[in-house]
Each structure stands twice: as C-alpha cells, then as structure tokens.
Write a protein that holds these residues in place. Structure first.
Motif, short mmCIF file in Angstrom:
data_model
loop_
_atom_site.label_atom_id
_atom_site.label_comp_id
_atom_site.label_asym_id
_atom_site.label_seq_id
_atom_site.Cartn_x
_atom_site.Cartn_y
_atom_site.Cartn_z
N GLN A 16 0.63 -1.20 -0.08
CA GLN A 16 -0.12 0.03 -0.06
C GLN A 16 0.86 1.26 -0.02
O GLN A 16 0.34 2.31 -0.43
CB GLN A 16 -0.91 0.12 1.30
N GLU A 17 1.98 1.20 0.71
CA GLU A 17 2.93 2.18 0.56
C GLU A 17 4.06 2.17 -0.65
O GLU A 17 4.95 2.84 -0.50
CB GLU A 17 3.68 2.28 2.04
N ARG A 18 3.77 1.06 -1.39
CA ARG A 18 4.73 0.91 -2.50
C ARG A 18 6.17 0.55 -1.95
O ARG A 18 7.14 1.18 -2.36
CB ARG A 18 4.92 2.17 -3.67
N ARG A 19 5.91 -0.13 -0.95
CA ARG A 19 7.29 -0.51 -0.35
C ARG A 19 7.24 -2.18 -0.47
O ARG A 19 6.24 -2.87 -0.16
CB ARG A 19 7.23 -0.22 1.23
N LEU A 20 8.37 -2.81 -0.55
CA LEU A 20 8.57 -4.04 -0.48
C LEU A 20 9.42 -4.71 0.47
O LEU A 20 10.43 -4.04 0.77
CB LEU A 20 9.22 -4.62 -1.83
N GLU A 21 9.08 -5.56 1.45
CA GLU A 21 9.71 -6.00 2.78
C GLU A 21 10.03 -7.29 2.64
O GLU A 21 8.95 -8.04 2.42
CB GLU A 21 9.00 -5.41 3.69
N PHE A 22 11.32 -7.62 2.78
CA PHE A 22 11.50 -8.97 2.83
C PHE A 22 12.15 -9.57 4.28
O PHE A 22 13.03 -8.81 4.46
CB PHE A 22 12.46 -9.41 1.52
N ASP A 23 12.16 -10.77 4.40
CA ASP A 23 12.51 -11.17 5.83
C ASP A 23 12.98 -12.62 5.36
O ASP A 23 12.27 -13.49 5.28
CB ASP A 23 11.58 -11.15 6.77
N GLU A 24 14.46 -12.82 5.07
CA GLU A 24 15.15 -14.01 4.68
C GLU A 24 14.28 -14.76 3.45
O GLU A 24 14.03 -15.87 3.38
CB GLU A 24 15.03 -15.00 5.90
N ALA A 25 14.07 -13.87 2.59
CA ALA A 25 13.22 -14.38 1.25
C ALA A 25 14.21 -14.58 0.34
O ALA A 25 15.18 -14.21 0.26
CB ALA A 25 12.50 -13.10 0.82
N PRO A 26 14.00 -15.82 -0.48
CA PRO A 26 14.96 -16.13 -1.65
C PRO A 26 15.05 -15.01 -2.89
O PRO A 26 13.94 -14.29 -3.02
CB PRO A 26 14.27 -17.27 -2.22
N LEU A 27 16.28 -15.02 -3.33
CA LEU A 27 16.08 -14.10 -4.32
C LEU A 27 15.40 -13.99 -5.31
O LEU A 27 14.83 -13.01 -5.78
CB LEU A 27 17.80 -13.92 -4.77
N ALA A 28 14.73 -15.36 -5.75
CA ALA A 28 13.92 -15.62 -6.87
C ALA A 28 12.70 -14.69 -6.46
O ALA A 28 11.98 -14.28 -7.44
CB ALA A 28 13.58 -17.00 -7.17
N GLU A 29 12.15 -14.95 -5.06
CA GLU A 29 10.79 -14.13 -4.64
C GLU A 29 11.01 -12.62 -4.89
O GLU A 29 10.29 -12.00 -5.34
CB GLU A 29 10.63 -14.63 -3.31
N ILE A 30 12.20 -12.11 -4.57
CA ILE A 30 12.64 -10.78 -4.32
C ILE A 30 12.55 -10.28 -5.91
O ILE A 30 11.78 -9.34 -6.15
CB ILE A 30 13.79 -10.39 -3.70
N VAL A 31 13.11 -10.94 -6.78
CA VAL A 31 13.01 -10.44 -8.26
C VAL A 31 11.72 -10.47 -8.78
O VAL A 31 10.99 -9.49 -9.44
CB VAL A 31 14.13 -11.45 -8.97
N GLY A 32 11.01 -11.37 -8.39
CA GLY A 32 9.48 -11.72 -8.82
C GLY A 32 8.50 -10.48 -8.32
O GLY A 32 8.05 -9.76 -9.07
N GLN A 33 8.77 -10.03 -7.14
CA GLN A 33 8.17 -8.77 -6.71
C GLN A 33 8.46 -7.68 -7.44
O GLN A 33 7.87 -6.44 -7.85
CB GLN A 33 8.16 -8.58 -5.18
N PHE A 34 9.66 -7.34 -7.58
CA PHE A 34 10.29 -6.21 -8.29
C PHE A 34 9.96 -6.22 -9.79
O PHE A 34 9.57 -5.14 -10.30
CB PHE A 34 11.83 -6.05 -8.16
N ASN A 35 9.86 -7.49 -10.42
CA ASN A 35 9.17 -7.20 -11.76
C ASN A 35 7.82 -7.05 -11.70
O ASN A 35 7.44 -6.49 -12.88
CB ASN A 35 9.52 -8.82 -12.27
N ARG A 36 7.22 -7.25 -10.91
CA ARG A 36 5.70 -6.94 -10.88
C ARG A 36 5.59 -5.32 -10.78
O ARG A 36 4.55 -4.91 -11.37
CB ARG A 36 5.11 -7.48 -9.50
N HIS A 37 6.76 -4.57 -10.40
CA HIS A 37 6.48 -3.07 -10.25
C HIS A 37 7.38 -2.36 -11.09
O HIS A 37 7.46 -1.17 -11.25
CB HIS A 37 6.90 -2.90 -8.86
N ASN A 38 7.99 -2.92 -11.95
CA ASN A 38 8.97 -2.23 -12.95
C ASN A 38 9.13 -3.05 -14.20
O ASN A 38 9.08 -3.96 -14.67
CB ASN A 38 10.49 -2.54 -12.24
N ARG A 39 9.38 -1.89 -15.20
CA ARG A 39 9.31 -2.26 -16.51
C ARG A 39 10.45 -3.22 -17.05
O ARG A 39 10.38 -4.04 -17.78
CB ARG A 39 9.25 -1.09 -17.38
N VAL A 40 11.78 -2.67 -16.54
CA VAL A 40 13.17 -3.46 -16.87
C VAL A 40 12.89 -4.67 -15.88
O VAL A 40 12.76 -4.63 -14.99
CB VAL A 40 14.16 -2.70 -16.58
#
Length: 99
Positions: A16-40
């Motif tokens: 809701q604040e356009r913030r992504l928060e990760f706690d010991e998340a695999p990089l694949a999950e982090i990348v997936g979340q960033f890909n949902r919000h970015n064009r590149v």
C-alpha cells in the motif's frame, strides 16, 4: 483465519505504501516482486543464487537500490541489457559478504 504478528502484518500491507519488505526471502521471490512493479525485468542466471536469502525494505520502484546492494555488498554481478538486468553469482576472485 490465522493470527499474524505485527511484523507479518506490516510485510503484507507494505504494498500500500509502494514498499517491498523481505525477511530471509529467496532472491527469486524478491526478483519476482520487483518485476511486478518495474518495466525492466530482472533475471537470475544461476539456480543457487536464486535460492540465496536476503532481508530488506525497498521502494517498489527502487530497483537500482536493490541492484547496488547486491553488487556492492554481496558481489553479485549485474549485467544491464536494453530490456533486462541479468544477475550472476559473485566472481570467484571477489570476496562476498554472507547475507
């Protein structure tokens, strides 16, 4: 219905604040979340790297912050292409910090 602690509630509502928060998340999950919000698109060129776990709080549009952190603190190789960024494991001759 499941009870959630405050940290879990914050993580689930961070979008809701356009913030992504990760706690010991695999990089694949982090990348997936960033890909949902970015064009590149971010892609990971190594299965072991995709399973490596990280924690942090980023702006959803703060892809460059994530890339700088991975590159500078963890030695991840970042290859920029016109429509994607490829992430590779640290080179063997460069020491890397454990997450």
């Amino acid at each position: 219905v499941a009870a959630l602690d405050q940290a879990a509630v914050r993580r689930h509502l961070a979008w809701q604040e356009r913030r992504l928060e990760f706690d010991e998340a695999p990089l694949a999950e982090i990348v997936g979340q960033f890909n949902r919000h970015n064009r590149v698109r971010l892609t990971i060129d190594d299965p072991e790297l995709s399973r490596q776990r990280f924690s942090g709080v980023f702006r959803a549009d703060g892809q460059e912050s994530l890339l700088r952190l991975l590159q500078n603190d963890f030695g991840v190789q970042v290859e920029r292409r016109p429509d994607e960024v490829v992430l590779r494991p640290a080179s063997p001759d460069r020491p890397r910090r454990e997450p």
